[in-house]
Design a protein around this motif. Structure first.
Motif, PDB file in Angstrom:
ATOM      1  N   ALA A  15      40.536  62.305 -20.029  1.00 49.10           N
ATOM      2  CA  ALA A  15      41.535  61.266 -20.331  1.00 49.10           C
ATOM      3  C   ALA A  15      42.931  61.743 -19.945  1.00 49.10           C
ATOM      4  CB  ALA A  15      41.471  60.895 -21.811  1.00 49.10           C
ATOM      5  N   TYR A  17      45.873  62.135 -16.515  1.00 51.82           N
ATOM      6  CA  TYR A  17      46.590  61.174 -15.675  1.00 51.82           C
ATOM      7  C   TYR A  17      45.607  60.288 -14.908  1.00 51.82           C
ATOM      8  CZ  TYR A  17      50.922  63.555 -16.725  1.00 51.82           C
ATOM      9  OH  TYR A  17      52.009  64.066 -17.392  1.00 51.82           O
ATOM     10  N   VAL A  18      44.560  60.898 -14.351  1.00 57.31           N
ATOM     11  CA  VAL A  18      43.623  60.120 -13.540  1.00 57.31           C
ATOM     12  C   VAL A  18      42.601  59.403 -14.423  1.00 57.31           C
ATOM     13  CG1 VAL A  18      41.736  60.347 -11.864  1.00 57.31           C
ATOM     14  CG2 VAL A  18      43.910  61.482 -11.457  1.00 57.31           C
ATOM     15  N   ALA A  36      35.999  59.610 -22.444  1.00 58.32           N
ATOM     16  CA  ALA A  36      35.686  60.801 -23.250  1.00 58.32           C
ATOM     17  C   ALA A  36      36.595  61.955 -22.864  1.00 58.32           C
ATOM     18  CB  ALA A  36      34.228  61.205 -23.032  1.00 58.32           C
ATOM     19  N   ASP A  39      39.475  67.075 -25.753  1.00 55.46           N
ATOM     20  CA  ASP A  39      40.678  67.344 -26.538  1.00 55.46           C
ATOM     21  C   ASP A  39      40.723  66.353 -27.720  1.00 55.46           C
ATOM     22  OD1 ASP A  39      43.269  67.379 -27.561  1.00 55.46           O
ATOM     23  OD2 ASP A  39      44.177  67.811 -25.610  1.00 55.46           O
ATOM     24  N   VAL A  91      37.889  65.212 -14.502  1.00 51.61           N
ATOM     25  CA  VAL A  91      38.298  66.444 -15.188  1.00 51.61           C
ATOM     26  C   VAL A  91      39.101  67.325 -14.215  1.00 51.61           C
ATOM     27  CG1 VAL A  91      36.371  66.370 -16.799  1.00 51.61           C
ATOM     28  CG2 VAL A  91      36.112  67.579 -14.631  1.00 51.61           C
ATOM     29  N   THR A  93      40.424  70.234 -11.709  1.00 52.68           N
ATOM     30  CA  THR A  93      39.811  71.132 -10.715  1.00 52.68           C
ATOM     31  C   THR A  93      40.911  72.064 -10.183  1.00 52.68           C
ATOM     32  OG1 THR A  93      40.162  69.381  -9.083  1.00 52.68           O
ATOM     33  CG2 THR A  93      37.923  69.632  -9.951  1.00 52.68           C
ATOM     34  N   TYR A 105      35.028  72.981 -15.261  1.00 54.94           N
ATOM     35  CA  TYR A 105      35.222  71.775 -16.091  1.00 54.94           C
ATOM     36  C   TYR A 105      34.212  70.693 -15.664  1.00 54.94           C
ATOM     37  CZ  TYR A 105      39.713  73.924 -17.209  1.00 54.94           C
ATOM     38  OH  TYR A 105      40.692  74.790 -17.612  1.00 54.94           O
ATOM     39  N   ALA A 109      30.970  69.289 -17.835  1.00 54.97           N
ATOM     40  CA  ALA A 109      30.789  67.852 -18.096  1.00 54.97           C
ATOM     41  C   ALA A 109      29.396  67.417 -17.640  1.00 54.97           C
ATOM     42  CB  ALA A 109      31.862  67.049 -17.364  1.00 54.97           C
ATOM     43  N   LYS A 126      35.616  61.603  -9.203  1.00 54.43           N
ATOM     44  CA  LYS A 126      36.975  61.181  -8.873  1.00 54.43           C
ATOM     45  C   LYS A 126      37.908  62.390  -8.832  1.00 54.43           C
ATOM     46  CE  LYS A 126      38.557  56.641  -9.625  1.00 54.43           C
ATOM     47  NZ  LYS A 126      38.899  56.430  -8.230  1.00 54.43           N
ATOM     48  N   SER A 127      37.515  63.447  -9.540  1.00 59.25           N
ATOM     49  CA  SER A 127      38.277  64.689  -9.434  1.00 59.25           C
ATOM     50  C   SER A 127      38.327  65.094  -7.959  1.00 59.25           C
ATOM     51  CB  SER A 127      37.572  65.824 -10.197  1.00 59.25           C
ATOM     52  OG  SER A 127      37.527  65.553 -11.572  1.00 59.25           O
ATOM     53  N   THR A 128      39.411  65.777  -7.585  1.00 62.13           N
ATOM     54  CA  THR A 128      39.514  66.272  -6.208  1.00 62.13           C
ATOM     55  C   THR A 128      38.701  67.562  -6.096  1.00 62.13           C
ATOM     56  OG1 THR A 128      41.732  65.349  -6.096  1.00 62.13           O
ATOM     57  CG2 THR A 128      41.149  66.986  -4.419  1.00 62.13           C
ATOM     58  N   GLU A 153      40.642  59.855  -5.717  1.00 61.53           N
ATOM     59  CA  GLU A 153      41.729  59.044  -6.262  1.00 61.53           C
ATOM     60  C   GLU A 153      43.030  59.412  -5.547  1.00 61.53           C
ATOM     61  OE1 GLU A 153      41.765  56.397  -8.397  1.00 61.53           O
ATOM     62  OE2 GLU A 153      43.786  56.449  -7.576  1.00 61.53           O
ATOM     63  N   GLU A 157      51.495  59.955  -9.684  1.00 58.08           N
ATOM     64  CA  GLU A 157      52.047  59.939 -11.031  1.00 58.08           C
ATOM     65  C   GLU A 157      53.374  59.199 -11.003  1.00 58.08           C
ATOM     66  OE1 GLU A 157      52.046  63.766 -12.985  1.00 58.08           O
ATOM     67  OE2 GLU A 157      49.991  64.136 -12.336  1.00 58.08           O
ATOM     68  N   ARG A 343      53.775  70.294 -14.303  1.00 63.04           N
ATOM     69  CA  ARG A 343      52.866  71.199 -13.588  1.00 63.04           C
ATOM     70  C   ARG A 343      53.304  71.371 -12.130  1.00 63.04           C
ATOM     71  NH1 ARG A 343      47.176  68.378 -14.856  1.00 63.04           N
ATOM     72  NH2 ARG A 343      48.446  66.555 -14.368  1.00 63.04           N
TER      73      ARG A 343
HETATM   74  P1  NAD Z   1      44.681  66.280 -16.498  1.00 60.36           P
HETATM   75  O1  NAD Z   1      44.798  67.711 -16.783  1.00 60.36           O
HETATM   76  O2  NAD Z   1      45.848  65.367 -16.720  1.00 60.36           O
HETATM   77  O3  NAD Z   1      43.453  65.656 -17.334  1.00 60.36           O
HETATM   78  C1  NAD Z   1      42.181  66.205 -17.364  1.00 60.36           C
HETATM   79  C2  NAD Z   1      41.542  65.881 -18.706  1.00 60.36           C
HETATM   80  O4  NAD Z   1      40.181  66.304 -18.674  1.00 60.36           O
HETATM   81  C3  NAD Z   1      42.193  66.631 -19.872  1.00 60.36           C
HETATM   82  O5  NAD Z   1      42.571  65.694 -20.869  1.00 60.36           O
HETATM   83  C4  NAD Z   1      41.089  67.564 -20.384  1.00 60.36           C
HETATM   84  O6  NAD Z   1      41.122  67.748 -21.768  1.00 60.36           O
HETATM   85  C5  NAD Z   1      39.841  66.810 -19.956  1.00 60.36           C
HETATM   86  N1  NAD Z   1      38.618  67.618 -19.834  1.00 60.36           N
HETATM   87  C6  NAD Z   1      38.471  68.855 -19.330  1.00 60.36           C
HETATM   88  N2  NAD Z   1      37.177  69.217 -19.351  1.00 60.36           N
HETATM   89  C7  NAD Z   1      36.488  68.178 -19.890  1.00 60.36           C
HETATM   90  C8  NAD Z   1      35.114  67.952 -20.185  1.00 60.36           C
HETATM   91  N3  NAD Z   1      34.184  68.851 -19.897  1.00 60.36           N
HETATM   92  N4  NAD Z   1      34.768  66.764 -20.761  1.00 60.36           N
HETATM   93  C9  NAD Z   1      35.698  65.850 -21.047  1.00 60.36           C
HETATM   94  N5  NAD Z   1      37.018  66.004 -20.784  1.00 60.36           N
HETATM   95  C10 NAD Z   1      37.405  67.156 -20.205  1.00 60.36           C
HETATM   96  O7  NAD Z   1      44.187  66.179 -14.981  1.00 60.36           O
HETATM   97  P2  NAD Z   1      44.518  65.034 -13.925  1.00 60.36           P
HETATM   98  O8  NAD Z   1      45.895  65.212 -13.415  1.00 60.36           O
HETATM   99  O9  NAD Z   1      44.103  63.720 -14.479  1.00 60.36           O
HETATM  100  O10 NAD Z   1      43.524  65.444 -12.736  1.00 60.36           O
HETATM  101  C11 NAD Z   1      42.133  65.279 -12.822  1.00 60.36           C
HETATM  102  C12 NAD Z   1      41.533  65.379 -11.433  1.00 60.36           C
HETATM  103  O11 NAD Z   1      42.052  64.335 -10.603  1.00 60.36           O
HETATM  104  C13 NAD Z   1      41.846  66.681 -10.698  1.00 60.36           C
HETATM  105  O12 NAD Z   1      40.750  67.029  -9.899  1.00 60.36           O
HETATM  106  C14 NAD Z   1      43.029  66.300  -9.828  1.00 60.36           C
HETATM  107  O13 NAD Z   1      43.118  67.115  -8.679  1.00 60.36           O
HETATM  108  C15 NAD Z   1      42.658  64.882  -9.437  1.00 60.36           C
HETATM  109  N6  NAD Z   1      43.805  64.032  -9.081  1.00 60.36           N
HETATM  110  C16 NAD Z   1      44.960  64.090  -9.809  1.00 60.36           C
HETATM  111  C17 NAD Z   1      46.019  63.227  -9.477  1.00 60.36           C
HETATM  112  C18 NAD Z   1      47.312  63.287 -10.249  1.00 60.36           C
HETATM  113  O14 NAD Z   1      48.294  62.735  -9.762  1.00 60.36           O
HETATM  114  N7  NAD Z   1      47.371  63.906 -11.410  1.00 60.36           N
HETATM  115  C19 NAD Z   1      45.875  62.320  -8.428  1.00 60.36           C
HETATM  116  C20 NAD Z   1      44.670  62.268  -7.739  1.00 60.36           C
HETATM  117  C21 NAD Z   1      43.636  63.124  -8.069  1.00 60.36           C
END
Ligand code: NAD
Length: 453
Positions: A15, A17-18, A36, A39, A91, A93, A105, A109, A126-128, A153, A157, A343
């Motif tokens: 839960a 940003y993505v 889900a 945290d 999640v 990466t 992570y 999951a 969807k994770s990178t 994705e 942000e 970050r």
């Molecule tokens: P984030 O750190 O904001 O969120 C990740 C969430 O996953 C956290 O809340 C964490 O508690 C949760 N998590 C970790 N392990 C878990 C598990 N086993 N089960 C359930 N929840 C779990 O990360 P983000 O910025 O949303 O990025 C997530 C992915 O999307 C990464 O691979 C990132 O590269 C990719 N991405 C990010 C962006 C961006 O702008 N932030 C854009 C495109 C792609």
């Protein structure tokens, strides 16, 4: 893609940003969504409708989803997986110190999901992830009755919701085309070019897009340095370059370097993926090197403006500036405007270097100074010795130099006459080329931008 969206049951894992954006937007599109996260505090906060991150329109969509009973939050995926048709993995990466991508992570999951998925469900990444991760996910799942897809994705942000609901394209990679089509159908109402492909190509698109954006910014920062050296004006040069439709003006602005949670890790990961496959990506190595240099350039410029260094041209980083006794006001800490995400922020990296050089720092950031209690971990990213101020003017009071490091539009409407009066010396380094240099000079400032005449 414009057919009505048939309602599906979707589980979003993560839960952040993505994940939160994905969950809220799919609920908005009419799906029944469970989100889900491991945290507990985040799940409790979200269940009460409190969004712990700053992201335009996300509060509204989360509230709407909860009120319409199309969005709920849970801690354990195991209990809910069996009732879902699609699972989106969102999640983290991150890149490890050894340069490899941390997939633990993702794997943990999958471990929690594997035994609980219903036959015919589709697991969507969807994770990178590094190119070639899809088969690893398939092996970890160990289920031949479950479909697999990669749906990278591209949201930014600060405009995550808008980007999700009006994307430039939707990419879905799957070995089984009918699986890819089922995933694409979830976006039903959204009008966007649809690219259905194999998983390796989908994973590569994501890295390639981020690497190209990084290259654009590094190119502009190098160009700004050249403009300074040859007495050209980067604003004019970029207008001339950006109006070429083959190039475009987006992402064509000098700054303290690209950062955030994605570009640094994704560019490095692509260099690693390429090298693992036998290709030395010299071009991208150069893009990364220019970005590191840019931090030195900004710090050297600050030192020069306060008469502590005489570094010019390419000779950045050759000498360590001494900023003992200097008080600097840092304007902006987030990696870009519109987000509270620290970050990988170049602003933080510049601040760290200023502190190392002996400067005293006061900082103001609109997303943090007024909102410190809401986001759980801002202090974790702030360097020790950096004091937060309640306003830009407060940060600049009695300071020897101000430094704009994030492009928050509200910095344009600061009372710069008052700032000039209240600073010890009215000097400013605008490392985002955000401000009107003529106006600042008229207010009595010594003004330096990047590559600006
Ligand atoms: P984030 O750190 O904001 O969120 C990740 C969430 O996953 C956290 O809340 C964490 O508690 C949760 N998590 C970790 N392990 C878990 C598990 N086993 N089960 C359930 N929840 C779990 O990360 P983000 O910025 O949303 O990025 C997530 C992915 O999307 C990464 O691979 C990132 O590269 C990719 N991405 C990010 C962006 C961006 O702008 N932030 C854009 C495109 C792609």
């Amino acid at each position: 893609m414009s057919s009505a969206t048939a309602q599906q049951r979707i589980l979003v894992v993560g839960a952040g940003y993505v994940g939160l954006t994905t969950a809220a937007c799919f609920a908005h599109l009419g799906h029944d969504v469970i989100c889900a996260d491991i945290d507990r505090a985040k799940v409790a906060s979200l269940s009460a409708g409190i969004v712990p991150i700053r992201e335009a329109d996300l509060d509204r969509l989360v509230g709407e989803g909860i009120a319409q009973r199309r969005l709920r939050f849970v801690i354990s995926v195991a209990a809910v997986a069996a009732s879902c048709d699609f699972v989106f993995l969102c999640v983290p990466t991150p890149l490890r110190a050894d340069g490899e991508t941390e997939l633990s992570y993702l794997m943990s999951a999958i471990e929690a999901l594997a035994a609980n998925l219903r036959p015919g469900a589709v697991v969507v990444t969807k994770s990178t992830v590094p190119v070639g991760t899809a088969p690893k996910i398939g092996a970890a799942l160990g289920r031949t009755d479950v479909g697999l897809a990669s749906n990278p994705e591209f949201l930014r942000e600060g405009s995550a919701v808008a980007d999700f609901l009006a994307p430039d394209r939707i990419v879905v990679g799957a070995d089984d085309r009918s699986v890819a089509e089922r995933v694409a159908a979830l976006y039903g109402r959204i009008e966007a070019p649809l690219i259905l492909c194999d998983p390796n190509s989908a994973e590569t698109v994501k890295y390639a897009a981020n690497a190209f954006l990084a290259a654009k910014v590094s190119f502009v920062n190098a160009l700004a340095a050249v403009c300074e050296a040859v007495d050209a004006d980067v604003d004019v040069v970029l207008e001339g370059v950006g109006t070429d439709h083959r190039i475009g003006s987006a992402y064509l602005l000098p700054g303290p370097g690209w950062g955030g949670s994605c570009l640094p890790k994704d560019t490095r990961a692509l260099v690693g993926v390429a090298s693992g496959a036998g290709y030395v990506f010299d071009l991208l190595e150069g893009v990364i090197a220019v970005n590191e240099q840019q931090l030195d350039r900004v710090v050297a410029k600050i030192a020069r403006v306060v008469d502590r260094a005489g570094i010019e041209g390419n000779a950045v980083g050759d000498s360590e500036p001494n900023l003992d006794g200097i008080t600097a006001a840092v304007l902006g800490l987030t990696f870009k405007a519109g987000t509270d995400d620290l970050r990988g922020s170049p602003a933080i990296r510049v601040a760290e270097r200023l502190l190392e050089a002996g400067a005293r720092l006061r900082a103001y950031d609109p997303a943090l100074s007024s909102n410190l209690g809401k986001r759980p971990d801002p202090e974790a990213h702030l360097p020790e010795g950096l004091a937060l101020s309640g306003s830009a003017l407060e940060a600049m009071r009695e300071a020897d130099v101000a430094v704009v490091l994030t492009e928050w539009p509200e910095f344009r409407s600061v009372d710069w006459n008052q700032a000039a009066d209240e600073m010890a010396t009215a000097r400013i380094v605008d490392a985002r080329n955000l401000l009107d240099s003529a106006k600042l000079r008229a207010s009595g400032f010594v003004y330096e931008g990047l590559g600006r005449r």
